[in-house]
Design a protein around this motif. Sequence first.
Motif, short mmCIF file in Angstrom:
data_model
loop_
_atom_site.label_atom_id
_atom_site.label_comp_id
_atom_site.label_asym_id
_atom_site.label_seq_id
_atom_site.Cartn_x
_atom_site.Cartn_y
_atom_site.Cartn_z
N ARG A 1 0.82 -1.21 0.00
CA ARG A 1 0.00 0.00 0.00
C ARG A 1 0.86 1.26 0.00
NH1 ARG A 1 -2.76 3.40 3.39
NH2 ARG A 1 -1.68 2.59 5.21
N LYS A 2 2.01 1.19 0.63
CA LYS A 2 2.92 2.34 0.67
C LYS A 2 4.27 1.98 0.04
CE LYS A 2 0.63 4.52 4.57
NZ LYS A 2 0.76 5.19 5.88
N GLY A 3 4.16 1.30 -1.10
CA GLY A 3 5.36 0.82 -1.77
C GLY A 3 6.32 1.92 -2.17
N LYS A 4 5.80 3.05 -2.61
CA LYS A 4 6.67 4.14 -3.04
C LYS A 4 7.49 4.67 -1.87
CE LYS A 4 6.59 8.67 -5.32
NZ LYS A 4 5.72 9.71 -5.95
N GLN A 5 6.83 4.87 -0.73
CA GLN A 5 7.53 5.39 0.44
C GLN A 5 8.53 4.39 1.00
OE1 GLN A 5 4.25 5.37 -0.21
NE2 GLN A 5 3.12 6.91 0.99
N LEU A 6 8.28 3.10 0.80
CA LEU A 6 9.14 2.07 1.37
C LEU A 6 10.14 1.49 0.37
CD1 LEU A 6 6.56 0.12 3.57
CD2 LEU A 6 8.33 1.69 4.33
N ARG A 7 10.26 2.11 -0.79
CA ARG A 7 11.14 1.56 -1.82
C ARG A 7 12.58 1.42 -1.33
NH1 ARG A 7 14.48 3.86 -5.34
NH2 ARG A 7 13.69 5.95 -4.87
N LYS A 8 13.14 2.46 -0.73
CA LYS A 8 14.53 2.40 -0.27
C LYS A 8 14.70 1.41 0.87
CE LYS A 8 15.99 7.00 -1.76
NZ LYS A 8 16.57 8.31 -1.34
N TYR A 9 13.69 1.34 1.74
CA TYR A 9 13.76 0.36 2.83
C TYR A 9 13.81 -1.05 2.26
CZ TYR A 9 12.49 -2.58 6.75
OH TYR A 9 12.51 -3.58 7.70
N MET A 10 12.90 -1.33 1.31
CA MET A 10 12.84 -2.68 0.75
C MET A 10 14.10 -3.02 -0.04
SD MET A 10 10.19 -3.98 1.99
CE MET A 10 10.33 -5.50 1.05
N GLU A 11 14.69 -2.04 -0.70
CA GLU A 11 15.95 -2.28 -1.39
C GLU A 11 17.05 -2.64 -0.39
OE1 GLU A 11 16.66 1.30 -3.54
OE2 GLU A 11 15.30 0.79 -5.20
N PHE A 12 17.02 -1.99 0.77
CA PHE A 12 18.05 -2.22 1.78
C PHE A 12 17.96 -3.63 2.38
CE2 PHE A 12 19.77 -1.99 6.09
CZ PHE A 12 20.99 -1.36 5.88
N VAL A 13 16.74 -4.08 2.67
CA VAL A 13 16.58 -5.39 3.33
C VAL A 13 16.46 -6.53 2.34
CG1 VAL A 13 15.54 -4.36 5.37
CG2 VAL A 13 14.06 -5.17 3.53
N ASN A 14 16.43 -6.22 1.04
CA ASN A 14 16.34 -7.27 0.03
C ASN A 14 17.49 -8.26 0.20
OD1 ASN A 14 16.69 -8.68 -2.60
ND2 ASN A 14 15.05 -7.31 -3.25
N THR A 15 17.17 -9.53 0.13
CA THR A 15 18.18 -10.57 0.31
C THR A 15 19.35 -10.38 -0.65
OG1 THR A 15 16.44 -12.12 0.98
CG2 THR A 15 18.57 -13.06 0.36
N LYS A 16 19.05 -9.97 -1.89
CA LYS A 16 20.09 -9.81 -2.91
C LYS A 16 21.01 -8.62 -2.64
CE LYS A 16 17.34 -11.92 -6.58
NZ LYS A 16 16.70 -11.72 -7.91
N GLU B 1 11.42 -12.04 3.19
CA GLU B 1 10.31 -12.61 2.44
C GLU B 1 9.11 -11.67 2.53
OE1 GLU B 1 8.28 -16.06 3.94
OE2 GLU B 1 9.06 -15.76 5.97
N ILE B 2 8.36 -11.59 1.44
CA ILE B 2 7.17 -10.74 1.38
C ILE B 2 5.94 -11.63 1.41
CG2 ILE B 2 5.87 -9.08 -0.01
CD1 ILE B 2 8.55 -8.11 -1.13
N ARG B 3 5.00 -11.29 2.27
CA ARG B 3 3.76 -12.06 2.40
C ARG B 3 2.59 -11.16 2.02
NH1 ARG B 3 5.06 -16.45 5.91
NH2 ARG B 3 2.92 -17.20 5.59
N HIS B 4 1.75 -11.64 1.13
CA HIS B 4 0.64 -10.84 0.62
C HIS B 4 -0.60 -10.99 1.50
CE1 HIS B 4 2.64 -9.52 -3.04
NE2 HIS B 4 3.22 -10.72 -3.06
N ILE B 5 -1.35 -9.90 1.59
CA ILE B 5 -2.51 -9.81 2.47
C ILE B 5 -3.74 -9.49 1.63
CG2 ILE B 5 -3.51 -8.57 4.43
CD1 ILE B 5 -0.99 -10.12 5.17
N SER B 6 -4.86 -10.13 1.96
CA SER B 6 -6.11 -9.84 1.24
C SER B 6 -7.11 -9.06 2.08
CB SER B 6 -6.76 -11.15 0.77
OG SER B 6 -7.07 -11.99 1.87
N LYS B 7 -7.09 -9.23 3.40
CA LYS B 7 -8.04 -8.55 4.27
C LYS B 7 -7.31 -7.88 5.44
CE LYS B 7 -11.88 -11.72 3.34
NZ LYS B 7 -12.86 -12.66 3.93
N PRO B 8 -7.79 -6.75 5.93
CA PRO B 8 -9.04 -6.06 5.57
C PRO B 8 -8.95 -5.27 4.27
CG PRO B 8 -7.91 -4.83 7.29
CD PRO B 8 -7.13 -6.09 7.09
#
Length: 276
Positions: free
Chosen positions: A230-245, A253-260
Amino acid sequence: LGRSEVILVRTALAPRRPMARLLCGGAAVLAPLPLLLLLLLAPRAASQDASPQLAHHIVANTPAGNIRAALDAFVAFSESHGLGMHLGKEKGDLIEVSVGHGLPESGPAVVFEMGCHAGDGTLSAMGALKERTGSTVISTEENKKWLEATKRVVGHATTGMDIKFLPFSFGADEDLDLLLDTLQTKHGITHFDSVIFDHDEHLFLTHLKIVVGRGFLRPGSTVYVDNVKRKGKQLRKYMEFVNTKAKKGFETEIRHISKPYPDAVAISTWWGASEL
């Protein structure tokens, strides 16, 4: 939508509604009377905080010392009253999974949560600690009413359990280094087995680097972050930093959510790195 966001939804206004004069930029403008009332009342409605009522409901309607009952009541009350304050079962279960993966082989654990809101994430974390007597959960929150609600909810749900709860009022402009100093000097806490970030997403990476730089993560510690989709743009640098690669010492690991609502969370395990 995030649980801290409020949206007022109205159906389209029918024609020929009564009209009222509304001053706009110094000019008088005709507006439907219901719309005028909505404009006047919306700021007040949006500012109302139902967290005290939520906490009261849980304390009054669930047995003391029952985390699962408190969580179920939390979600049901938030849903039925349209509060949007609950994480939901999927995210709550994954918080418990993340904390469980970060537990040491034996003995008590320490969990550090930033952004506890009204306490449902805190309860989910504590659900993984029920068999680890002497464990500690540290929770921060900027909204003082939410923090008070968390204190009531957690205190009630963990009655009789050997889990220490340390709540802190902590704003976006405050110094995390000082808080870590307090935890070390006053509470003897030198590491975290699991970290939960659900506060200001713009601070996730800054705060993670502080926690890692201070040596508060041990090999095997986990870090859970919310709103990855939902806030992928704001978390882009964070996710790049913790990316396994990225080879920064994290396996993620990323886990997808359907609800709420459709979203994703990230669970990162820290294994250590020579450089950040």
